[in-house]
Design an enzyme around this catalytic site. Structure first.
Site, mmCIF file in Angstrom:
data_model
loop_
_atom_site.group_PDB
_atom_site.id
_atom_site.type_symbol
_atom_site.label_atom_id
_atom_site.label_comp_id
_atom_site.label_asym_id
_atom_site.label_seq_id
_atom_site.Cartn_x
_atom_site.Cartn_y
_atom_site.Cartn_z
ATOM 1 N N ASP A 143 -8.399 -11.245 -4.342
ATOM 2 C CA ASP A 143 -8.417 -12.378 -3.404
ATOM 3 C C ASP A 143 -8.131 -13.717 -4.076
ATOM 4 O O ASP A 143 -8.628 -14.759 -3.643
ATOM 5 C CB ASP A 143 -9.767 -12.458 -2.665
ATOM 6 C CG ASP A 143 -10.099 -11.160 -1.958
ATOM 7 O OD1 ASP A 143 -9.156 -10.486 -1.501
ATOM 8 O OD2 ASP A 143 -11.291 -10.822 -1.878
ATOM 9 N N LYS A 153 -2.826 -14.026 -4.104
ATOM 10 C CA LYS A 153 -1.569 -13.387 -4.502
ATOM 11 C C LYS A 153 -0.561 -13.396 -3.356
ATOM 12 O O LYS A 153 0.628 -13.644 -3.553
ATOM 13 C CB LYS A 153 -1.818 -11.936 -4.947
ATOM 14 C CG LYS A 153 -2.760 -11.811 -6.129
ATOM 15 C CD LYS A 153 -3.120 -10.366 -6.414
ATOM 16 C CE LYS A 153 -3.947 -9.700 -5.345
ATOM 17 N NZ LYS A 153 -5.333 -10.173 -5.244
ATOM 18 N N GLY A 163 -6.130 -7.017 0.989
ATOM 19 C CA GLY A 163 -5.957 -7.904 2.142
ATOM 20 C C GLY A 163 -5.313 -9.184 1.657
ATOM 21 O O GLY A 163 -5.930 -9.943 0.936
ATOM 22 N N HIS A 164 -4.037 -9.383 1.989
ATOM 23 C CA HIS A 164 -3.295 -10.539 1.486
ATOM 24 C C HIS A 164 -2.955 -11.482 2.635
ATOM 25 O O HIS A 164 -2.347 -11.068 3.616
ATOM 26 C CB HIS A 164 -2.018 -10.078 0.776
ATOM 27 C CG HIS A 164 -2.284 -9.249 -0.442
ATOM 28 N ND1 HIS A 164 -1.308 -8.763 -1.258
ATOM 29 C CD2 HIS A 164 -3.464 -8.833 -0.996
ATOM 30 C CE1 HIS A 164 -1.862 -8.082 -2.258
ATOM 31 N NE2 HIS A 164 -3.160 -8.108 -2.106
ATOM 32 N N GLN A 183 -5.500 -6.252 -5.648
ATOM 33 C CA GLN A 183 -6.761 -6.369 -6.389
ATOM 34 C C GLN A 183 -6.600 -7.355 -7.569
ATOM 35 O O GLN A 183 -5.710 -8.182 -7.550
ATOM 36 C CB GLN A 183 -7.259 -5.007 -6.866
ATOM 37 C CG GLN A 183 -7.753 -4.097 -5.746
ATOM 38 C CD GLN A 183 -6.670 -3.321 -5.028
ATOM 39 O OE1 GLN A 183 -5.847 -2.693 -5.642
ATOM 40 N NE2 GLN A 183 -6.672 -3.350 -3.713
HETATM 41 P P1 GDP Z 1 -5.022 -12.103 -2.111
HETATM 42 O O1 GDP Z 1 -5.761 -10.855 -1.797
HETATM 43 O O2 GDP Z 1 -4.967 -12.396 -3.574
HETATM 44 O O3 GDP Z 1 -3.665 -12.172 -1.484
HETATM 45 O O4 GDP Z 1 -5.875 -13.298 -1.495
HETATM 46 P P2 GDP Z 1 -6.572 -13.340 -0.032
HETATM 47 O O5 GDP Z 1 -5.527 -13.687 0.945
HETATM 48 O O6 GDP Z 1 -7.402 -12.155 0.212
HETATM 49 O O7 GDP Z 1 -7.589 -14.527 -0.263
HETATM 50 C C1 GDP Z 1 -7.177 -15.802 -0.667
HETATM 51 C C2 GDP Z 1 -7.655 -16.808 0.371
HETATM 52 O O8 GDP Z 1 -7.444 -18.122 -0.119
HETATM 53 C C3 GDP Z 1 -6.885 -16.733 1.681
HETATM 54 O O9 GDP Z 1 -7.753 -17.061 2.711
HETATM 55 C C4 GDP Z 1 -5.789 -17.802 1.508
HETATM 56 O O10 GDP Z 1 -5.345 -18.318 2.738
HETATM 57 C C5 GDP Z 1 -6.541 -18.832 0.734
HETATM 58 N N1 GDP Z 1 -5.749 -19.649 -0.181
HETATM 59 C C6 GDP Z 1 -4.802 -19.256 -1.076
HETATM 60 N N2 GDP Z 1 -4.380 -20.293 -1.802
HETATM 61 C C7 GDP Z 1 -5.072 -21.370 -1.364
HETATM 62 C C8 GDP Z 1 -5.115 -22.752 -1.752
HETATM 63 O O11 GDP Z 1 -4.433 -23.200 -2.682
HETATM 64 N N3 GDP Z 1 -5.976 -23.565 -1.062
HETATM 65 C C9 GDP Z 1 -6.763 -23.106 -0.038
HETATM 66 N N4 GDP Z 1 -7.590 -23.956 0.579
HETATM 67 N N5 GDP Z 1 -6.748 -21.810 0.331
HETATM 68 C C10 GDP Z 1 -5.929 -20.963 -0.322
HETATM 69 P P1 IMO Z 2 -6.842 -7.808 -2.769
HETATM 70 O O1 IMO Z 2 -5.515 -7.150 -3.031
HETATM 71 C C1 IMO Z 2 -11.106 -7.936 -3.554
HETATM 72 C C2 IMO Z 2 -13.030 -4.121 -4.479
HETATM 73 C C3 IMO Z 2 -14.062 -3.634 -3.471
HETATM 74 C C4 IMO Z 2 -15.006 -2.902 -4.404
HETATM 75 C C5 IMO Z 2 -14.049 -2.258 -5.406
HETATM 76 C C6 IMO Z 2 -13.699 -0.799 -5.102
HETATM 77 O O2 IMO Z 2 -6.989 -8.386 -1.430
HETATM 78 O O3 IMO Z 2 -7.155 -8.760 -3.885
HETATM 79 P P2 IMO Z 2 -12.127 0.332 -3.301
HETATM 80 O O4 IMO Z 2 -12.147 0.260 -1.801
HETATM 81 O O5 IMO Z 2 -10.849 -0.135 -3.907
HETATM 82 O O6 IMO Z 2 -12.543 1.662 -3.817
HETATM 83 O O7 IMO Z 2 -13.275 -0.690 -3.759
HETATM 84 O O8 IMO Z 2 -12.876 -3.040 -5.386
HETATM 85 N N1 IMO Z 2 -11.702 -4.420 -3.905
HETATM 86 C C7 IMO Z 2 -11.250 -5.654 -3.697
HETATM 87 N N2 IMO Z 2 -11.851 -6.854 -3.845
HETATM 88 N N3 IMO Z 2 -9.818 -7.878 -3.159
HETATM 89 C C8 IMO Z 2 -9.194 -6.682 -3.044
HETATM 90 O O9 IMO Z 2 -7.867 -6.576 -2.833
HETATM 91 C C9 IMO Z 2 -9.924 -5.497 -3.266
HETATM 92 N N4 IMO Z 2 -9.629 -4.183 -3.200
HETATM 93 C C10 IMO Z 2 -10.733 -3.539 -3.616
HETATM 94 O O10 IMO Z 2 -14.689 -4.714 -2.808
HETATM 95 O O11 IMO Z 2 -15.804 -3.825 -5.110
HETATM 96 MG MG MG Z 3 -7.362 -10.230 -0.604
#
Ligand code: GDP
Ligand code: IMO
Ligand code: MG
Length: 408
Positions: free
Chosen positions: A20, A23, A47-48, A206
């Site tokens: 999270d 990416k 979850g991206h 991840q």
């Molecule tokens: P990922 O799994 O690495 O793709 O990241 P996620 O989307 O799960 O979580 C990142 C969160 O941070 C999301 O809610 C994005 O909308 C938010 N986000 C990413 N970059 C920025 C930033 O520079 N500023 C703010 N405020 N939010 C951001």
């Molecule tokens: P993105 O791509 C954050 C974490 C789970 C748990 C561990 C194992 O959005 O960054 P799993 O279901 O893979 O067996 O869970 O890994 N986890 C993540 N945490 N972002 C993710 O993906 C994750 N995918 C798995 O919360 O701790």
């Molecule tokens: Mg994510």
């Protein structure tokens, strides 16, 4: 015909922390300058979040984050785990947001391993018992176990073998039949693309600390989240890898169990840091909706991630959210042990952080696009990170939208 010499055409985007990091939004931005966006690891556990210029918010799980760019080909590589029913539901969800997925814009490897109902059931059962690890209950550990036990089922297997297909539940049969139009030998496709000079963006899922080999075992996921995973998860040669973007979230977070050396436990501060649930950038899991654990930046851990992944450029996201920490920015510069972090949860558990504090700022930087217009304390913070991590910071996230980024 003399084919192109393959060198450095694959750009990698990885999370350097615990997932999270942002990416998805980085991939969405970089997709513009690449021909193909390819996922090499993970599955529906990811979850991206991508926010399009018209403010449409796409929450993607297995669909690559290049999907909103017309003319870009997207690939789900052999290193991924695929839940056919969830992927079709994701297609529908994305279509509701105005992005219609078709075989003209997405190819799926015939070698991806299938997540089946029994995997999800086993994952859910484990999470309900004493062996819980805080997984996303997507069946990831279980499909990976079957893959490495060599009893797994690939998408190619069931599409070719009607008998194996007919043994699956109806909803899976229907989904797989629809997905068969996307099936390809993506390894061959990607290598031919490289030979013809195309540029590929490899999208990690991840984060480094969740890597099956290098993460804080056993609180990891079951795939390779590091640069090494790109080579095996797409089937491309190592010399094809050029730039490696390491994404670091300034407001470090974690979902699930496991050690978090710099974790914050103060409830008021946590509420402030997470933001309002429902806001696009609020710190609640994109896949599970769980409130994310939050902490301070952990430099020993980042140094290890940068080394092992061969990171060439850093992207620091959520820099706009730093004022939420208060008037000081606390950073873990080292561990009392003097070690450069460690791999297993057991050894990480023994580490104590050595913190330093930097002055923060109060200005809203979400509309800033020029580095020199950032508050001095923000510039000092970024210079400090760059020096400590010995890697250039080339992008600074100042908001979740595509254009809310400072490029250097
Ligand atoms: P990922 O799994 O690495 O793709 O990241 P996620 O989307 O799960 O979580 C990142 C969160 O941070 C999301 O809610 C994005 O909308 C938010 N986000 C990413 N970059 C920025 C930033 O520079 N500023 C703010 N405020 N939010 C951001
Ligand atoms: P993105 O791509 C954050 C974490 C789970 C748990 C561990 C194992 O959005 O960054 P799993 O279901 O893979 O067996 O869970 O890994 N986890 C993540 N945490 N972002 C993710 O993906 C994750 N995918 C798995 O919360 O701790
Ligand atoms: Mg994510």
């Amino acid at each position: 015909m003399i084919s192109h010499k393959i060198t450095g055409q694959v750009t990698v985007v990885l999370g350097l922390q615990r997932g999270d990091e942002g990416k998805g939004r980085v991939v969405d931005e970089l997709a513009e300058t690449h021909d193909i966006v390819a996922r090499f690891n993970g599955g529906p556990n990811a979850g991206h979040t991508v926010v399009l210029p018209d403010n449409t918010e796409l929450d993607l799980h297995l669909v690559p984050s290049g999907i909103a760019h017309p003319g870009t080909m997207n690939v789900i590589g052999n290193g991924c785990f695929l839940d056919p029913v969830k992927l079709l539901a994701e297609f529908d969800h994305v279509a509701e947001k105005g992005v219609t997925v078709s075989p003209a814009m997405l190819k799926i490897s015939d070698s991806v391993h299938l997540i089946l109902p029994q995997h999800i059931q086993e994952d859910t059962d484990r999470e309900a018992g004493t062996g819980a690890q805080g997984s996303t209950k997507s069946g990831i550990a279980q499909v990976a176990r079957d893959k490495y036990y060599r009893t797994g089922l690939t998408l190619g297997d069931v599409v070719q073998d009607k008998q194996r297909l007919s043994a699956l539940p109806d909803s899976y049969q229907t989904a797989i039949q629809q997905l068969s139009a996307y099936l390809d030998d993506t390894t061959l496709y990607l290598n031919q693309a490289l030979r013809s000079g195309k540029k590929i963006l490899a999208e990690g899922a991840q984060g480094f600390l969740l890597d099956i080999d290098h993460g804080m075992y056993p609180y990891v996921t079951s795939s390779s989240t590091s640069t090494g995973g790109v080579v095996t998860g797409l089937g491309i040669p190592p010399q094809a890898i050029g730039e490696v973007f390491g994404v670091v979230k300034a407001t470090q977070s974690h979902v699930g169990d496991g050690v978090f050396v710099t974790e914050i436990t103060d409830k008021n501060l946590l509420n402030q840091l997470r933001g309002k649930q429902g806001d696009v950038d609020a710190e609640f899991g994109t896949t599970t909706g769980r409130a994310r654990r939050m902490g301070h930046l952990d430099l020993p851990q980042l140094r290890r991630a940068i080394d092992i992944c061969g990171v060439t450029q850093l992207v620091i996201t959520k820099v706009d959210c730093i004022p939420r920490y208060g008037n000081k920015i606390t950073i873990c510069e080292s561990y009392t042990s003097g070690l450069v972090a460690s791999a297993s949860a057991a050894s990480l558990e023994k580490e104590q952080p050595v913190y330093i504090e930097l002055p923060s700022w109060t200005d809203d930087i979400s509309t800033t696009r020029d580095y020199t217009n950032l508050p001095t304390n923000a510039q000092n913070y970024l210079t400090y990170l760059e020096t400590q991590l010995d890697t250039p910071i080339t992008r600074i996230g100042v908001g979740p939208n595509r254009e809310q980024v400072i490029k250097r």
